[in-house]
Design an enzyme around this catalytic site. Structure first.
Site, PDB file in Angstrom:
ATOM      1  N   ASP A   1       0.091 -13.442 -14.715  1.00 54.20           N
ATOM      2  CA  ASP A   1      -0.835 -12.595 -13.970  1.00 54.20           C
ATOM      3  C   ASP A   1      -1.431 -13.417 -12.829  1.00 54.20           C
ATOM      4  OD1 ASP A   1      -3.174 -11.126 -13.199  1.00 54.20           O
ATOM      5  OD2 ASP A   1      -3.056 -10.058 -15.120  1.00 54.20           O
TER       6      ASP A   1
ATOM      7  N   TYR B   1      -8.741  -0.651  -1.150  1.00 55.30           N
ATOM      8  CA  TYR B   1      -7.386  -1.159  -0.907  1.00 55.30           C
ATOM      9  C   TYR B   1      -7.236  -1.551   0.577  1.00 55.30           C
ATOM     10  CZ  TYR B   1      -2.286  -0.693  -0.207  1.00 55.30           C
ATOM     11  OH  TYR B   1      -0.967  -0.877   0.143  1.00 55.30           O
TER      12      TYR B   1
ATOM     13  N   LYS C   1      -6.631  -5.232   2.429  1.00 53.13           N
ATOM     14  CA  LYS C   1      -5.503  -5.501   3.339  1.00 53.13           C
ATOM     15  C   LYS C   1      -6.003  -6.145   4.641  1.00 53.13           C
ATOM     16  CE  LYS C   1      -2.135  -4.446   0.727  1.00 53.13           C
ATOM     17  NZ  LYS C   1      -1.336  -5.558   0.202  1.00 53.13           N
TER      18      LYS C   1
HETATM   19  C1  AKB Z   1      -0.600   3.677  -0.911  1.00 53.66           C
HETATM   20  O1  AKB Z   1      -0.383   4.904  -0.865  1.00 53.66           O
HETATM   21  O2  AKB Z   1      -1.635   3.167  -1.335  1.00 53.66           O
HETATM   22  C2  AKB Z   1       0.464   2.759  -0.352  1.00 53.66           C
HETATM   23  C3  AKB Z   1       0.218   2.433   1.082  1.00 53.66           C
HETATM   24  C4  AKB Z   1       0.360   3.481   2.106  1.00 53.66           C
HETATM   25  O3  AKB Z   1      -0.086   1.323   1.391  1.00 53.66           O
HETATM   26  N1  AKB Z   1       1.761   3.355  -0.495  1.00 53.66           N
END
Ligand code: AKB
Length: 343
Positions: free
Chosen positions: A63, A162, A166
């Protein structure tokens, strides 16, 4: 190249090992799950059958949050290129923001730190390649063009955790590539990121918000007469077939450093609405294919992403060019999803 794929059992990693071997590279693979539990097990086993010796380079489960073990693996293996693919996607990440930060940011930083401790056999900085995403963008007040065209230079104002991770990954990459002041025993890492569209393949993704498109292809391949997806029919975001995505990862990793003018590159391919994807699938079926559009909380995530992705820098710096548009992708995906369902 001697490459280590971290997150090798997932949607991208499970097909990247074979793509690297096909390009004459040596792939090592590690995932947080044992092979039998990985979403990409079928793709991995197909590559193991095709490339003798590859199966022996599947390493025991690890992990990325086990920082000491991860650092020890990298120190021991000394890969000249790492593909860092371990990440939570947007929907799972929003439901587990702490875990999303720890996996996507802390896991990446552990890898980068471990890579500062050695150099490639030719004396160059080791290379780390990592996906960024269209989720790095978000709506910007007074700048409707940001979501209309996905400009390479940003601005980047993500709305999901998310997306935030990034943007942090992009900035970490720039820092380890250029700003880190090398000292004895600690050098730079040549970090290269790709802002990817939603990726489509016969390996099911897990926890993304672009997954509605994958669901359409799998439903068509299964012979379903009706399917429900979680976005409006007019939802438009960038998409790319996995083969193009794999090629972009390998080509960017292979590109001579001197040709690169940035650490993060956009790569685009095609820009269909959900309804256009459904129609492309329907045209290839000999039975009814009714799509029910029932938006849920993920609609807001995809609405915050750009509808196009400008990728001129990748095209001019290292010759990026996508090969599959919506029609080519649909033929391939229906075929490959049927084969994967039959396994
Ligand atoms: C998501 O849907 O989170 C991924 C992306 C677009 O980075 N596929």
């Amino acid at each position: 190249m001697k490459a280590l794929i971290i997150g090798a059992g997932g949607q991208i990693g499970s097909e990247l090992a074979g793509a690297l071997e096909a390009a004459g590279h040596e792939a090592w693979m590690v995932d947080h799950q044992p092979l039998e539990k990985c979403a990409g097990r079928g793709a991995l086993e197909a590559s193991f059958a095709q490339y003798p010796g590859l199966a022996a380079r599947w390493l025991p489960a690890l992990d990325v949050l086990q920082a000491d073990r991860l650092a020890a693996l990298i120190a021991d293996l000394r890969p000249d290129t790492v593909f860092h693919l371990a990440a939570l996607l947007s929907a799972t990440g929003e439901a587990n923001p702490d875990l999303c930060w720890r996996v996507n940011v802390d896991g990446l930083r552990t890898t980068l730190e471990a890579m500062t401790r050695y150099r490639r056999p030719d004396g160059a900085d080791p290379v780390l390649v990592c996906p960024s995403s269209i989720a790095a963008y978000g709506p910007v007040t007074g700048r409707p063009d940001v979501l209309e065209r996905g400009p390479e230079e940003g601005p980047l104002e993500p709305t999901t955790m998310y997306g935030v991770t990034k943007v942090v990954a992009e900035r970490l990459g720039a820092w380890y590539s250029h700003q880190l002041k090398p000292t004895a025993g600690r050098g730079r890492v040549d970090t290269r990121l790709l802002r990817f569209p939603g990726l489509l393949s016969a390996v099911p993704p897990g926890g993304g918000s672009s997954d509605y498109a994958n669901e359409l292809f799998f439903a068509g391949a299964r012979g379903d007469q009706a399917v429900q997806i979680f976005v409006r029919p007019d939802t438009r975001i960038p998409f790319m077939h996995m083969d193009d995505a794999l090629r972009s990862l390998v080509e960017l990793a292979e590109a001579p450093r001197a040709r690169l003018t940035r650490t993060t590159y956009n790569v685009g391919a095609c820009y269909p609405t959900a309804e256009e994807i459904a129609e492309a699938v329907r045209r290839r079926l000999d039975h009814p294919f009714e799509v029910r559009y029932v938006p849920d909380h993920r609609q807001a995530f995809v609405d915050s992403w750009p509808r196009r992705l400008e990728d001129g820098a990748a095209r001019s710096d290292w010759g990026w060019s996508h090969r599959l548009d919506l029609e080519g992708m649909t033929d391939r995906l229906l075929h490959d999803c049927r084969a994967s369902l039959a396994r």
